[in-house]
Design an enzyme around this catalytic site. Structure first.
Site, PDB file in Angstrom:
ATOM      1  N   ARG A  13       0.843  -1.200   0.000  1.00 41.03           N
ATOM      2  CA  ARG A  13       0.000   0.000   0.000  1.00 41.03           C
ATOM      3  C   ARG A  13       0.887   1.262   0.000  1.00 41.03           C
ATOM      4  O   ARG A  13       0.974   1.966  -0.988  1.00 41.03           O
ATOM      5  CB  ARG A  13      -0.946  -0.033   1.224  1.00 41.03           C
ATOM      6  CG  ARG A  13      -2.117   0.940   1.143  1.00 41.03           C
ATOM      7  CD  ARG A  13      -1.794   2.344   1.592  1.00 41.03           C
ATOM      8  NE  ARG A  13      -1.257   2.410   2.950  1.00 41.03           N
ATOM      9  CZ  ARG A  13      -0.680   3.483   3.448  1.00 41.03           C
ATOM     10  NH1 ARG A  13      -0.566   4.578   2.722  1.00 41.03           N
ATOM     11  NH2 ARG A  13      -0.180   3.471   4.672  1.00 41.03           N
ATOM     12  N   ASP A  14       1.594   1.480   1.093  1.00 43.80           N
ATOM     13  CA  ASP A  14       2.352   2.726   1.224  1.00 43.80           C
ATOM     14  C   ASP A  14       3.504   2.787   0.233  1.00 43.80           C
ATOM     15  O   ASP A  14       3.802   3.845  -0.331  1.00 43.80           O
ATOM     16  CB  ASP A  14       2.880   2.861   2.662  1.00 43.80           C
ATOM     17  CG  ASP A  14       3.041   4.311   3.098  1.00 43.80           C
ATOM     18  OD1 ASP A  14       2.862   5.209   2.252  1.00 43.80           O
ATOM     19  OD2 ASP A  14       3.357   4.554   4.266  1.00 43.80           O
ATOM     20  N   HIS A 212       8.189   6.581   9.546  1.00 43.36           N
ATOM     21  CA  HIS A 212       8.990   6.727   8.333  1.00 43.36           C
ATOM     22  C   HIS A 212      10.436   6.972   8.745  1.00 43.36           C
ATOM     23  O   HIS A 212      10.708   7.425   9.855  1.00 43.36           O
ATOM     24  CB  HIS A 212       8.454   7.887   7.487  1.00 43.36           C
ATOM     25  CG  HIS A 212       7.226   7.517   6.697  1.00 43.36           C
ATOM     26  ND1 HIS A 212       6.972   7.995   5.438  1.00 43.36           N
ATOM     27  CD2 HIS A 212       6.182   6.703   6.980  1.00 43.36           C
ATOM     28  CE1 HIS A 212       5.831   7.501   4.980  1.00 43.36           C
ATOM     29  NE2 HIS A 212       5.326   6.719   5.905  1.00 43.36           N
ATOM     30  N   CYS A 243      11.669   8.221  -0.432  1.00 40.86           N
ATOM     31  CA  CYS A 243      11.130   9.466   0.088  1.00 40.86           C
ATOM     32  C   CYS A 243      11.281  10.538  -0.965  1.00 40.86           C
ATOM     33  O   CYS A 243      12.389  10.897  -1.335  1.00 40.86           O
ATOM     34  CB  CYS A 243      11.861   9.872   1.354  1.00 40.86           C
ATOM     35  SG  CYS A 243      11.335  11.485   1.938  1.00 40.86           S
ATOM     36  N   ASN A 252       9.215   4.565   4.333  1.00 40.69           N
ATOM     37  CA  ASN A 252       8.866   3.700   5.455  1.00 40.69           C
ATOM     38  C   ASN A 252      10.119   3.043   6.022  1.00 40.69           C
ATOM     39  O   ASN A 252      11.117   2.891   5.336  1.00 40.69           O
ATOM     40  CB  ASN A 252       7.936   2.570   4.988  1.00 40.69           C
ATOM     41  CG  ASN A 252       6.527   3.056   4.756  1.00 40.69           C
ATOM     42  OD1 ASN A 252       6.038   3.042   3.647  1.00 40.69           O
ATOM     43  ND2 ASN A 252       5.868   3.496   5.802  1.00 40.69           N
TER      44      ASN A 252
HETATM   45 ZN    ZN Z   1       3.343   6.145   5.451  1.00 44.13          ZN
END
Ligand code: ZN
Length: 312
Positions: A13-14, A212, A243, A252
């Site tokens: 997901r992330d 994160h 990032c 993450n």
């Molecule tokens: Zn996140």
């Protein structure tokens, strides 16, 4: 056999929502299957958002359906609103997280809703869940994003976070998670905010952190979280997603590094680390242009490494 710390994989997901490349459904299925086989017990497999906003996650319903066939795996999803939650309930997800940004500016920018409007969505979702037969009800988590600081508002007062955590619980959430969406948190802040929110809504309702590693403090923040009683930590395999604000820095926490730290400290995650490291090849093959991160994968396991559970 008790698992002392639950590592929740959020890469599908992330990680995937942060990159432009699309991962084919078959690769996502192979990824989820391989991580579960390595002992990962909870995976956030996607987000129920309109496909035109996040084409990377357009196949979330299919992936949920597949993941539900894996015994013992908790299948988690993110939903931005009631509409998304309806799709998640139809799909049969075990856990639903609805993010609420502690920074109202961030909330308006991201989902075009005020705090009051978001809390109304949460209330409506909780009502839908309560109408279901008890054995089919998913866990509803309110995820407080930007809890440790916001790229638009800067400092986020802890009183604001506490107030929103209380409101989420009043609206029917089973638990609240704290998210350092922006990578602003430091260990001292983690400890104090976790404790403050726990004393406001009860320790049992505050057991997870989404951190994160934007400024390199990810694992230090995990340790602070453990000391404050947190038992669930999100991670992304290979730190997928990186990032966007700091090229070369991971987004993450890298799941492999997280598992290494926990297991080396004697905290059982139930995860077979050598097997988990092998799962990276699925990402490498299906996303050849994406950088993968992680210190443990680069350095290898130390000579004589033994897992906390003594299994690997
Ligand atoms: Zn996140």
């Amino acid at each position: 056999m008790t698992t002392a710390i639950l590592v929740s994989e959020v890469g599908p997901r992330d990680g995937l929502q942060s990159i432009a490349a699309l991962m084919p459904l078959e690769s996502k299925m192979a990824w989820v299957k391989a991580e579960a086989a390595a002992g990962v017990r909870e995976i956030e497999v996607g987000s129920f958002v309109p496909a035109k906003l996040l084409p990377q996650l357009a196949d979330t319903a299919s992936l949920v359906q597949y993941a539900l066939t894996i015994p013992g795996l908790t299948v988690a999803v993110l939903v931005p609103n009631l509409h998304g939650a309806q799709a998640a309930l139809r799909a049969g997800a075990h856990k639903i997280t609805i993010p609420l940004s502690a920074s109202e500016t961030h909330s308006l920018r991201n989902v075009r809703r005020t705090h009051a409007q978001m809390l109304e969505e949460v209330r409506a979702i909780a009502q839908l869940i309560r109408a279901m037969p008890p054995q089919r009800r998913p866990v509803l988590e309110g995820g407080l994003s930007t809890a440790f600081g916001c790229t638009l508002e800067g400092h986020v007062p802890s009183m604001k976070v506490i107030e929103l955590a209380e409101a989420l619980m009043r609206c029917g959430c089973d638990e609240v998670g704290l998210s350092d969406t922006t990578g602003y948190a430091n260990p001292a802040q983690i400890k104090s905010l976790v404790r403050e929110v726990q004393s406001a809504v009860g320790a049992a309702a505050v057991h997870s952190l989404h951190l994160h590693n934007t400024r390199g403090l990810g694992l230090a923040n995990v340790l602070a979280g453990i000391e404050a009683g947190i038992t669930t930590f999100d991670g992304s395999l290979g730190g997928l997603g990186g990032c966007p604000f700091a090229p070369g820095a991971s987004g993450n926490i890298v799941t492999e590094d997280l598992v290494f730290m926990l297991e080396a400290m004697g905290l059982d995650t139930g995860i077979d680390l050598p097997r988990l490291l092998e799962v990276r090849s699925i990402l490498r093959d299906s996303l050849p242009d994406e950088p993968l991160y992680g210190f443990t994968p680069a350095a290898g396991l130390p000579l004589g490494y033994t897992a906390a559970g003594g299994t690997a």
